[in-house]
Design an enzyme around this catalytic site. Structure first.
Site, PDB file in Angstrom:
ATOM      1  CB  SER A 300      -2.043  -6.337  -4.119  1.00 60.77           C
ATOM      2  OG  SER A 300      -1.394  -6.678  -3.013  1.00 60.77           O
ATOM      3  CG  ASP A 311      12.033  -5.633 -12.324  1.00 63.38           C
ATOM      4  OD1 ASP A 311      10.899  -5.302 -12.908  1.00 63.38           O
ATOM      5  OD2 ASP A 311      12.340  -4.993 -11.766  1.00 63.38           O
ATOM      6  CE  LYS A 325      -2.876  -3.953  -0.683  1.00 63.21           C
ATOM      7  NZ  LYS A 325      -1.863  -4.943   0.006  1.00 63.21           N
TER       8      LYS A 325
END
Length: 528
Positions: A300, A311, A325
């Site tokens: 999460s 990224d 998740k």
């Protein structure tokens, strides 16, 4: 036809007709009641609520309607995704306290050993510390409730020990064999998100977070500022085992590690507005080298933070693929005192990767077993086999939509360090109970060490301590005499880490344990 029957036949027909008319009236009366009931509830309630009301008002036996209602809610929620969840009233307070970062209690940590509550840590300057409670004491009674030898666990004990701040509780304590009654005034007790923060080597700081609660960002900032004052130029951010929590706390930390104007996360859902979080403030650690540690239990908000950094080409991720998740929950309070955490959106990383691994609605058991499947399929041993769509960062790094965050450097799980005998030792609490008794026996010797690092490098477990553990394990049909030298070495290190924890809390535990951790050592290697 018998003459007597002929005589009585008109009367019998009259009786039958009367019964029929009466039955028809009763049936019509019931139908009218049903219609009135239906009319009464149709405009304001669902059919489910109508059923609950009918059971409550008309059912032949008395029923625990709250229990039926909870079962019904759970049945509905279980048909949704794996992370929409109903929280019953009895556990809501504890669940909320975990995310709030505090609760009201007496300020101790305890272990149940042989059905007796043993105090293993007393919060410094907390309620129990002020009342004179010491590590090693045993709690026998809480007010008039006998808790010794009662095999009480979890929620029951917390119910007795916790309470409103300022309220008083009397506990009967066994201290060095002598019984005494102590009055404790409950207070607010922190539930830290930060497990550890220390200098791993000169110039390299280490921070480990166990969740994202309301206090996490401030805990992180205090830790990072403190380590920078000690010369931190490079950082290891350990998110292993971190199951997530509050998204805002994770994005605030990401903002401290990313330059301004970088996308941190995107959220999308059918009934909520698409949202994009972008870094916007000068960060405390935007330039220094960074390594993030992940494992299969990082989930999460942990994955949001790791995905944002990966990224944006900010740092190197080391470890194993995270849980996967990528569903956003909002919590709604219910009339019965419980709450519903309902999935309302999905997380996407800055490059557009979905964090969520595949699932089948209503089949939560298979979803939970996916972690075990990874080990059986070899995903965490050699390489990750679920890579699908390619994504590319601005820096040219190839990424994958793998259901979770795949590390830049994968460190396989070493099954040799956890043979079945050792796993049983952990699962049955044999090890933790035994080590606490060792701590009580060797407390004076252990307290001579000035730091966890010193204890970890200089203290050697007595041979009798190992033999005692072997004998104790054998009583539970756990055979330690046949484990490999490597497994024994790892187990002895774990014991030293537990001993350090009784003195320096979690920072002591992880500072000792990390010395022999393959993922941690790889992080140091990357930064050096």
């Amino acid at each position: 036809m018998n003459k007597k029957i002929q005589v009585w036949l008109p009367l019998l027909l009259a009786i039958v007709m009367a019964i029929g008319m009466l039955a028809g009236y009763q049936l019509q009366h019931n139908l009218n009641w049903q219609n009135r009931t239906a009319t009464r509830f149709t405009n304001a309630n669902s059919s489910l609520q109508q059923v609950m009301d009918l059971i409550n008002y008309k059912y032949v036996d008395s029923m625990a309607i709250d229990s039926i209602e909870s079962d019904g809610i759970e049945a509905v929620v279980n048909r949704l995704d794996p992370h929409s969840v109903y929280i019953p009233p009895a556990t809501l307070g504890e669940v909320n306290a975990d995310l709030q970062g505090n609760f009201s209690g007496i300020g101790i940590e305890y272990q149940m050993i042989n059905d007796t509550l043993n105090v293993v840590y007393v919060l410094e300057k907390g309620p129990s510390d002020r009342a004179g409670i010491k590590t090693g004491d045993q709690l026998i009674k809480v007010d008039t409730i006998n808790i010794a030898g009662s095999a009480k666990r979890g929620v029951d004990l917390r119910k007795y020990l916790r309470g409103k701040a300022g309220s008083k509780v009397q506990v009967t304590v066994l201290h060095e064999g002598k019984s005494k009654v102590v009055e404790i005034t409950r207070g607010n007790i922190p539930l830290p998100s930060l497990d550890a923060a220390y200098m791993a080597t000169p110039g390299i700081g280490y921070i480990r977070l166990n969740k994202f609660a309301e206090t996490t960002y401030h805990e992180f900032m205090d830790a990072a500022t403190g380590l920078q004052a000690k010369g931190m130029k490079k950082m290891i951010l350990d998110l292993r085992g971190n199951g997530g929590g509050l998204l805002e706390q994770a994005t605030n930390i990401a903002d401290e590690l990313l330059a301004d104007g970088k996308v941190i996360v995107k959220t999308k859902g059918n009934h909520v507005k698409t949202r994009e979080v972008i870094s916007s403030k000068p960060g405390i650690f935007e330039q220094g080298e960074l390594v993030i540690l992940l494992d299969e239990f990082s989930a999460s908000a942990s994955e949001v933070l790791a995905g944002a950094l990966q990224d944006n080409d900010r740092g190197t991720i080391v470890g194993r693929r995270s849980f996967g998740k990528g569903l956003v929950q909002e919590q709604y309070n219910l009339a019965n005192g419980g709450a519903l955490r309902l999935t309302v959106a999905r997380y996407y990383t800055p490059t557009g990767r979905s964090i969520q691994k595949p699932y089948t609605a209503g089949n939560n058991e298979k979803y939970r077993e996916e972690i075990l499947d990874r080990f059986h399929n070899g995903d965490n041993y050699v390489t990750d086999t679920v890579h699908t769509t390619n994504f590319v960062t601005k820096g040219g790094k190839k990424l994958y939509d793998a259901g979770g965050i795949s590390p830049d450097i994968i460190i396989p799980f070493d099954s040799g360090t956890l043979p079945r005998a050792v796993a049983h030792l952990y699962g049955q609490n044999v090890l933790s109970d035994y080590v606490f008794n060792v701590f009580k026996e060797q407390r004076d010797v252990l307290r001579k060490y000035k730091s966890p690092a010193e204890l970890g490098s200089e203290y050697n477990l007595p041979a009798s301590t190992w033999q005692g553990l072997v004998g104790l394990a054998k009583q539970d049909s756990i055979q330690l005499g046949t484990i490999s030298a490597k497994a024994k070495q790892d187990l002895e290190l774990r014991m030293k880490a537990l001993l350090a924890r009784y003195i320096w809390r979690n920072v002591g535990y992880f500072e000792v344990l990390n010395n022999n951790d393959s993922i941690y050592r790889k992080a140091l290697e990357v930064l050096k």
